[in-house]
Each structure stands twice: as structure tokens, then as C-alpha cells.
Design a protein around this motif. Structure first.
Motif, PDB file in Angstrom:
ATOM      1  N   HIS A  47       0.852  -1.191   0.000  1.00 16.73           N
ATOM      2  CA  HIS A  47       0.000   0.000   0.000  1.00 16.73           C
ATOM      3  C   HIS A  47       0.889   1.243   0.000  1.00 16.73           C
ATOM      4  CE1 HIS A  47      -2.837   3.077   1.540  1.00 16.73           C
ATOM      5  NE2 HIS A  47      -3.687   2.393   0.781  1.00 16.73           N
ATOM      6  N   TYR A  49       0.956   3.650   1.858  1.00 19.27           N
ATOM      7  CA  TYR A  49       1.332   4.152   3.183  1.00 19.27           C
ATOM      8  C   TYR A  49       2.530   3.400   3.766  1.00 19.27           C
ATOM      9  CZ  TYR A  49      -3.335   6.410   3.278  1.00 19.27           C
ATOM     10  OH  TYR A  49      -4.447   7.156   3.004  1.00 19.27           O
ATOM     11  N   SER A  64      -6.563   0.459  -1.988  1.00 18.93           N
ATOM     12  CA  SER A  64      -7.236  -0.771  -1.562  1.00 18.93           C
ATOM     13  C   SER A  64      -7.892  -1.505  -2.730  1.00 18.93           C
ATOM     14  CB  SER A  64      -8.293  -0.442  -0.511  1.00 18.93           C
ATOM     15  OG  SER A  64      -7.723   0.294   0.525  1.00 18.93           O
ATOM     16  N   PHE A  86      -6.481  -6.086   7.479  1.00 16.36           N
ATOM     17  CA  PHE A  86      -7.702  -6.261   6.683  1.00 16.36           C
ATOM     18  C   PHE A  86      -7.376  -6.378   5.191  1.00 16.36           C
ATOM     19  CE2 PHE A  86      -7.538  -1.545   6.470  1.00 16.36           C
ATOM     20  CZ  PHE A  86      -7.831  -1.327   5.130  1.00 16.36           C
ATOM     21  N   MET A  87      -6.269  -5.802   4.768  1.00 18.95           N
ATOM     22  CA  MET A  87      -5.883  -5.868   3.354  1.00 18.95           C
ATOM     23  C   MET A  87      -5.401  -7.281   3.008  1.00 18.95           C
ATOM     24  SD  MET A  87      -3.901  -2.267   2.883  1.00 18.95           S
ATOM     25  CE  MET A  87      -4.833  -0.738   2.818  1.00 18.95           C
ATOM     26  N   TYR A 135     -17.163   0.021   4.031  1.00 14.83           N
ATOM     27  CA  TYR A 135     -15.826   0.388   3.542  1.00 14.83           C
ATOM     28  C   TYR A 135     -14.901  -0.810   3.757  1.00 14.83           C
ATOM     29  CZ  TYR A 135     -11.903   3.757   3.053  1.00 14.83           C
ATOM     30  OH  TYR A 135     -10.795   4.454   2.648  1.00 14.83           O
ATOM     31  N   ASN A 137     -12.069  -1.083   4.746  1.00 14.95           N
ATOM     32  CA  ASN A 137     -11.239  -1.006   5.957  1.00 14.95           C
ATOM     33  C   ASN A 137     -12.012  -1.573   7.152  1.00 14.95           C
ATOM     34  OD1 ASN A 137     -10.173   0.762   4.016  1.00 14.95           O
ATOM     35  ND2 ASN A 137      -9.129   1.969   5.558  1.00 14.95           N
ATOM     36  N   HIS A 221      -7.811  13.076   1.487  1.00 13.96           N
ATOM     37  CA  HIS A 221      -8.481  11.776   1.409  1.00 13.96           C
ATOM     38  C   HIS A 221      -9.858  11.922   2.051  1.00 13.96           C
ATOM     39  CE1 HIS A 221      -9.240   7.496   1.975  1.00 13.96           C
ATOM     40  NE2 HIS A 221      -8.270   7.279   1.096  1.00 13.96           N
ATOM     41  N   GLU A 223     -11.392  10.240   4.071  1.00 18.35           N
ATOM     42  CA  GLU A 223     -11.467   9.849   5.485  1.00 18.35           C
ATOM     43  C   GLU A 223     -11.227  11.049   6.409  1.00 18.35           C
ATOM     44  OE1 GLU A 223      -8.919   6.505   6.443  1.00 18.35           O
ATOM     45  OE2 GLU A 223      -9.511   5.471   4.624  1.00 18.35           O
ATOM     46  N   MET A 291       0.411   0.772   9.759  1.00 19.37           N
ATOM     47  CA  MET A 291       1.125   0.550   8.494  1.00 19.37           C
ATOM     48  C   MET A 291       2.630   0.504   8.743  1.00 19.37           C
ATOM     49  SD  MET A 291      -0.619   0.521   5.561  1.00 19.37           S
ATOM     50  CE  MET A 291      -2.333   0.721   5.029  1.00 19.37           C
TER      51      MET A 291
HETATM   52  P1  13P Z   1      -7.057   3.909  -0.161  1.00 21.19           P
HETATM   53  O1  13P Z   1      -5.621   3.659  -0.464  1.00 21.19           O
HETATM   54  O2  13P Z   1      -7.938   2.878  -0.746  1.00 21.19           O
HETATM   55  O3  13P Z   1      -7.433   5.296  -0.556  1.00 21.19           O
HETATM   56  O4  13P Z   1      -7.250   3.782   1.427  1.00 21.19           O
HETATM   57  C1  13P Z   1      -6.628   4.602   2.336  1.00 21.19           C
HETATM   58  C2  13P Z   1      -6.458   3.975   3.654  1.00 21.19           C
HETATM   59  O5  13P Z   1      -6.707   4.514   4.680  1.00 21.19           O
HETATM   60  C3  13P Z   1      -5.951   2.637   3.695  1.00 21.19           C
HETATM   61  O6  13P Z   1      -5.812   2.246   4.999  1.00 21.19           O
END
Ligand code: 13P
Ligand code: SF4
Length: 338
Positions: A47, A49, A64, A86-87, A135, A137, A221, A223, A291
């Protein structure tokens, strides 16, 4: 390097969640990881991050949705998922015959933790005529209670694909849910969850930064909390933010998401300036501590010893697969899959 055998490696996993081994500091981890990938027919999915070194050894870096798709479609025998629990779970749900490992089994997610399935199952009983859009996540247990999964890349398209009079519960992220209510004109019932990283940005400090850098666009983002989103010039998933920063004509950006994404932004556009949006205190809270539990050393050990492995009961996997498959079908129809 410190040599441990497989039995010892396995014995260390349950206590630590990762291999607690001292490595020879002269070992070329980049070369070793490349060698092991070939030897084991392994793929490293990361990912945005993740720390820069991990992104640099990954075969695929994505958001994701992209990662789920890659995990589903890969022919590799071993999927090393450099992300959070979760990923990796989603990868296993989509491609169960592959061995899925992640460098640190304790790499969780505050947003996922904010929705315990047992609590959610009781709460949703008040809304018997609502369908549940969740979502990605979240845990496999939450997915199993959902009708459709979404990611920040496809959430609007998923909601728009549902009949206008269909009542919806959206979980677990209240900020993404509120943003979607605005963007789609719906009135979804929202579960009260949030991401610790995206809620930490300081509106006051971002506003001051914007005054100091009037040329910089604010990328956020969904979120993030609403006041930050209101200031944003562009809102999107990590992949969408990256693409925007690459194709947009501006030369400077303030980035309101986890700082890991800046590595790819800077690589893609070396001549542009990227400024991480400041948190509301002095710590590095705009880094996701979950992460960042993954390190290059742990990734190497994980690849070498193929542990810790992600497993789940087949019944749970099948229940969690159904809403993910629905998400992928709708995304395919909307032309959102790469
Ligand atoms: P995305 O990479 O799908 O935008 O998700 C961000 C995130 O918070 C992943 O934990
Ligand atoms: Fe979870 Fe937030 Fe970390 Fe993403 S950034 S893994 S949503 S805690």
C-alpha cells in the motif's frame, strides 16, 4: 547473518506476531528480497502508506481497490502483503489457494477496530429495511455482515448504482459516509467510526500553510473530517490523489493523507513540491502506526520463512467474499477496474 531454522522461526511467531531476529547489518536486503521473490514465485503487494524502502521492493503499489484486484488476479504462489491486516485478509478471501503472508500480523487499523462485528450486528437490527454498504477497511467478520463492500476509489459509484429509494447503512467511517451523503444526495445512516490518522489534521495549521503557500493545492483523502474536506481542492483515494498530482498543472500541493503517499508523488513529479498536512500536535501522527509496523527487515524475514501467514475459516471467507464480489462487479460495470 543470524541463522535461525524454520522450527525456531515458527516458534517465535505466536508471541511476537513477527520474527524477532537480529539480522546481519551488511546483508543486502534489496538483493535478497529480489532473489527470494524469484525463488518462491512470490509477489510483493504494497500500500502507498508503507515506508519508501518497502514501496521500492514492491511488485505492485496501490490503493485498496487496486491491491484487491492484483491479489485476486495474481498467479504467484506466495502473496506477501505489505499493508495492514484487513488488506491481507481481503487478499486471502479473493485468492484462497495462495499462501498470504504479512510482515507483522499485529498491523491492524483503528478504523477497522472501531466496528466490532458483534456490536454492529446488534446495532443494525434497528434498521431492518436498510442494506449495508461497508468500507473495505474492516474485518472479515464485518464484511460477512455486509451487502456490498466499497473502497474510497469506487464508493460513490457503488452508492450511485443503488436505487434512489433504497435505505442504506454506511460503515464504519463516518467521515467518508458524510462526504458520500453530500456527494450522492443520500441520507445514509452512519456508523460512528473513524481513522486515527485522517482525524488528526489541524484545520488551523492547514489554513496557515495555505496562506504561506498560496500556490499550493490541498489534496485530501475522504477519510478526513468535513472542515478539512471543505478546504480541499481535490478529494480522492490514494491512487486518485497520486494521479491528480501527476496530471494537474500546479507545482505545489499540501497533502492531507498518510505521509507514505508522498514517496510516489515525489517520484512521479520530482520537480513539484509536496507538503504533508500538519497534525494538530507536535508528533508524527499523520503517519499510520499500524502501516509503519512493517519494516524492510520484517518483510525480508516474512518472505524467507513464509510466516506469519494469514488464514481464516472457509465459512467466514465465503461469507466475506459475497459483498466483495458485488463490489468488483459494480466497479467493472462502471469501468473502474484497471
Ligand atoms: P485507499 O488507499 O484505498 O485510498 O485507502 C486509504 C487507507 O486509509 C488505507 O488504509
Ligand atoms: Fe487504518 Fe487509518 Fe491506518 Fe488506513 S491510515 S490503516 S484507515 S488507521
Amino acid at each position: 547473518m543470524a541463522v535461525i531454522d524454520m522450527a525456531e522461526a515458527m516458534a517465535r511467531v505466536p508471541q511476537k506476531g513477527f520474527l524477532d531476529v537480529e539480522l546481519d547489518p551488511t546483508l543486502d536486503l534489496f538483493a535478497e528480497i529480489e532473489r527470494l521473490k524469484k525463488e518462491k514465485n512470490a509477489i510483493v503487494l504494497a500500500h502507498y502508506y508503507q515506508e519508501p524502502d518497502i514501496q521500492d521492493v514492491a511488485d505492485y503499489i496501490g490503493d485498496s481497490l487496486g491491491l484487491a484486484q492484483k491479489a485476486r488476479d495474481t498467479n504467484a504462489d506466495l502473496i506477501l502483503f505489505a499493508g495492514v491486516h484487513f488488506m491481507a485478509e481481503t487478499a486471502k478471501i479473493l485468492n484462497p489457494t495462495k499462501k498470504v503472508v504479512l510482515p507483522d500480523l499485529k498491523a491492524g487499523c483503528s478504523l477497522s477496530d472501531s466496528a466490532p462485528p458483534e456490536l454492529f450486528a446488534r446495532w443494525r437490527q434497528q434498521y431492518p429495511d436498510h442494506i449495508v454498504v461497508t468500507y473495505i477497511n474492516c474485518s472479515a467478520g464485518m464484511k460477512a455482515l455486509s451487502d456490498i463492500i466499497c473502497t474510497s476509489s469506487n464508493a460513490k459509484a457503488i452508492i450511485d448504482s443503488l436505487p434512489a429509494d433504497q435505505p442504506i447503512i454506511f460503515a464504519p467511517d463516518k467521515n467518508l459516509g458524510a462526504w458520500l451523503n453530500k456527494a450522492t444526495g443520500r441520507n445514509m445512516v452512519l456508523w460512528n467510526g473513524a481513522c486515527m490518522v485522517h482525524e488528526i489534521f489541524s484545520l488551523e495549521k492547514i489554513s496557515k500553510l495555505k496562506l504561506r503557500h498560496p500556490e499550493a493545492k490541498l489534496l485530501a483523502h475522504p477519510e478526513c473530517e468535513e472542515p478539512v474536506l471543505q478546504l480541499a481542492d481535490y478529494i480522492g483515494s490514494t491512487t486518485q490523489l497520486l494521479k491528480y498530482s501527476r496530471t494537474d498543472a500546479s507545482q505545489a500541493y499540501i497533502v492531507a493523507t498518510e505521509t507514505g503517499i508522498l514517496h510516489q508523488m515525489q517520484k512521479d513529479s520530482p520537480h513539484k513540491t509536496f507538503i504533508p498536512a500538519p497534525p494538530n500536535n507536535a508528533c508524527a501522527c499523520n503517519e499510520c502506526p499500524h502501516m509503519k509496523l512493517n519494516t524492510l527487515e520484517k518483510l525480508y524475514l516474512c518472505l524467507r520463512y513464509e510466516t506469519p501467514e494469514l488464514t481464516m475459516p472457509e465459512e467466514l471467507r465465503l461469507a466475506a467474499l459475497r459483498p466483495i464480489d458485488r463490489m468488483l462487479e459494480i466497479s467493472q460495470a462502471a469501468g473502474l477496474l484497471g
